[in-house]
Design an enzyme around this catalytic site. Structure first.
Site, PDB file in Angstrom:
ATOM      1  N   LYS A  96     -18.314   9.193  14.999  1.00 12.39           N
ATOM      2  CA  LYS A  96     -19.494   8.521  15.282  1.00 12.39           C
ATOM      3  C   LYS A  96     -20.484   8.550  14.223  1.00 12.39           C
ATOM      4  O   LYS A  96     -21.294   7.527  14.029  1.00 12.39           O
ATOM      5  CB  LYS A  96     -19.940   8.787  16.850  1.00 12.39           C
ATOM      6  CG  LYS A  96     -19.104   8.292  17.733  1.00 12.39           C
ATOM      7  CD  LYS A  96     -19.699   8.524  18.970  1.00 12.39           C
ATOM      8  CE  LYS A  96     -18.603   8.100  20.225  1.00 12.39           C
ATOM      9  NZ  LYS A  96     -19.309   8.140  21.604  1.00 12.39           N
ATOM     10  N   ASN A 117     -20.301   3.641  17.772  1.00 14.05           N
ATOM     11  CA  ASN A 117     -19.114   3.624  18.314  1.00 14.05           C
ATOM     12  C   ASN A 117     -18.368   2.403  18.149  1.00 14.05           C
ATOM     13  O   ASN A 117     -17.024   2.422  18.841  1.00 14.05           O
ATOM     14  CB  ASN A 117     -19.433   4.003  19.960  1.00 14.05           C
ATOM     15  CG  ASN A 117     -19.856   2.859  20.607  1.00 14.05           C
ATOM     16  OD1 ASN A 117     -20.587   2.219  20.229  1.00 14.05           O
ATOM     17  ND2 ASN A 117     -19.396   2.667  21.903  1.00 14.05           N
ATOM     18  N   GLY A 158     -24.155  15.530  19.735  1.00 15.00           N
ATOM     19  CA  GLY A 158     -23.445  14.627  18.758  1.00 15.00           C
ATOM     20  C   GLY A 158     -23.614  13.058  18.727  1.00 15.00           C
ATOM     21  O   GLY A 158     -24.685  12.899  19.142  1.00 15.00           O
ATOM     22  N   ALA A 160     -22.413  10.878  20.843  1.00 10.80           N
ATOM     23  CA  ALA A 160     -22.593  10.310  22.162  1.00 10.80           C
ATOM     24  C   ALA A 160     -23.635  11.076  22.769  1.00 10.80           C
ATOM     25  O   ALA A 160     -24.415  10.196  23.438  1.00 10.80           O
ATOM     26  CB  ALA A 160     -21.436  11.049  23.177  1.00 10.80           C
ATOM     27  N   TYR A 250     -14.851  10.581  31.396  1.00 12.47           N
ATOM     28  CA  TYR A 250     -14.155   9.849  32.461  1.00 12.47           C
ATOM     29  C   TYR A 250     -12.795  10.328  32.787  1.00 12.47           C
ATOM     30  O   TYR A 250     -12.164   9.582  33.637  1.00 12.47           O
ATOM     31  CB  TYR A 250     -14.407   8.455  32.176  1.00 12.47           C
ATOM     32  CG  TYR A 250     -13.623   7.784  31.165  1.00 12.47           C
ATOM     33  CD1 TYR A 250     -12.367   7.229  31.654  1.00 12.47           C
ATOM     34  CD2 TYR A 250     -13.842   7.827  29.724  1.00 12.47           C
ATOM     35  CE1 TYR A 250     -11.525   6.611  30.594  1.00 12.47           C
ATOM     36  CE2 TYR A 250     -12.900   7.373  28.836  1.00 12.47           C
ATOM     37  CZ  TYR A 250     -11.889   6.737  29.294  1.00 12.47           C
ATOM     38  OH  TYR A 250     -11.003   6.336  28.322  1.00 12.47           O
ATOM     39  N   GLY A 271     -18.436   9.633  34.740  1.00 13.68           N
ATOM     40  CA  GLY A 271     -18.240   8.868  33.393  1.00 13.68           C
ATOM     41  C   GLY A 271     -17.880   7.587  33.392  1.00 13.68           C
ATOM     42  O   GLY A 271     -17.658   7.018  32.330  1.00 13.68           O
TER      43      GLY A 271
END
Length: 305
Positions: A96, A117, A158, A160, A250, A271
């Site tokens: 990312k 993303n 990071g 995310a 998730y 998630g």
């Protein structure tokens, strides 16, 4: 076989965009780039919504573990995507941030977060966006409308993590404490968020137990808990009923962290909401078509149930 050669041999390069009404493509080829993503439900989510919208949309997986792709190969991946007629691609761990120097332009939010993303390929240009921050924020706010009035602890700094930190601070938390196994990465994210929200509202965490003792909630923004990164991001002894626990993983939907947190009596947010909402925003960027958000949210939960 060289990495460039491997990228060049990826399938389905012959299909090029066809055009609806001379302006907007109704054929869209997309992919997800990341590490250990073979179990991702993102392809099925986008393809299902594309079918419902009357689009011819295909979505593939480009797992760096299968193709031997590293950050050094990202320019070649981008060249391949352009030459193959892709409308764009999603980016996940660990690319990312590494993808940014390869792009022609960043949206304001992607630039502020220093993480991408979603990459849209249009008119020969690669434009980086970040839909993670709003993807995390809206479902979290819907689930816990009274949260973020006190200190929040975040695990992971990071790509995310940058989006989650922005979303959490934007919700109004007075103090965000960021922990990461890489202290320098945590420091850089704190520095970035301080420049946006002020230095008094975000700090690097040193002692997780001490941070959690004074917090109202904790967010896991690390890959720990994924099917490919099993485990629990927090020791059970550090959890208490008054703490809410939010997860960005998730798949599986019920991570070990969430199972332990619920057993203790914590309120939790899984998630799935983030996975769906970030895809809602990305789908519109890729296609120019506004998707049915409730349908996409329901689809994610059906796929991971």
């Amino acid at each position: 076989m060289t990495r460039t050669g491997a990228i060049g041999t990826l399938p389905d390069q012959s299909l090029h965009s066809r055009w609806h009404d001379g302006r907007r493509p109704y054929v869209h080829r997309l992919f997800l780039l990341g590490e250990g993503i073979g179990a991702s439900r993102t392809p099925g989510l986008h393809e299902y919504e594309g079918h419902q919208q009357g689009l011819w949309l295909s979505y593939r997986i480009l797992d760096s573990l299968d193709w031997g792709i590293t950050a050094d190969d990202l320019p070649a991946v981008l060249d391949w995507a352009r030459a193959s007629g892709f409308s764009g691609f999603n980016v996940t761990h660990p690319f990312k941030q590494a993808i940014i120097p390869c792009l022609d332009e960043l949206s304001d939010r992607a630039g502020a977060l220093g993480a991408v993303n979603t990459v849209v390929l249009r008119d020969g240009r690669a434009i980086g966006h970040n839909t993670d921050w709003c993807g995390y924020q809206k479902p979290f706010r819907d689930a816990l409308p009274d949260a973020c009035q006190g200190t929040v602890v975040q695990l992971g700094a990071g790509g995310a993590g940058a989006a989650v930190a922005y979303a959490t601070l934007d919700l109004g938390t007075p103090l965000l404490i960021i922990h990461d196994i890489n202290a320098e990465r945590a420091r850089l994210l704190v520095e970035r968020m301080s420049g946006i929200f002020g230095p008094d509202r975000v700090q690097v965490g040193v002692d997780l137990a001490r941070s959690l003792a004074g917090a109202e909630g904790v967010v896991n923004a690390t890959p720990v808990g994924m099917a490919t990164h099993p485990g629990c991001a927090i020791d059970t002894d550090l959890l208490r009923p008054q703490l809410w626990v939010s997860e960005i993983v998730y798949f599986p939907l019920n991570t070990e962290l969430l199972v332990r947190a619920r057993a203790v009596g914590c309120r939790t947010v899984d998630g799935a909401g983030m996975a769906a909402e970030q895809a809602v925003q990305a789908f519109e960027l890729f296609t120019g078509v506004t998707p049915d958000a409730p349908r996409m949210h329901a689809r994610v939960r059906a796929m991971v149930a």
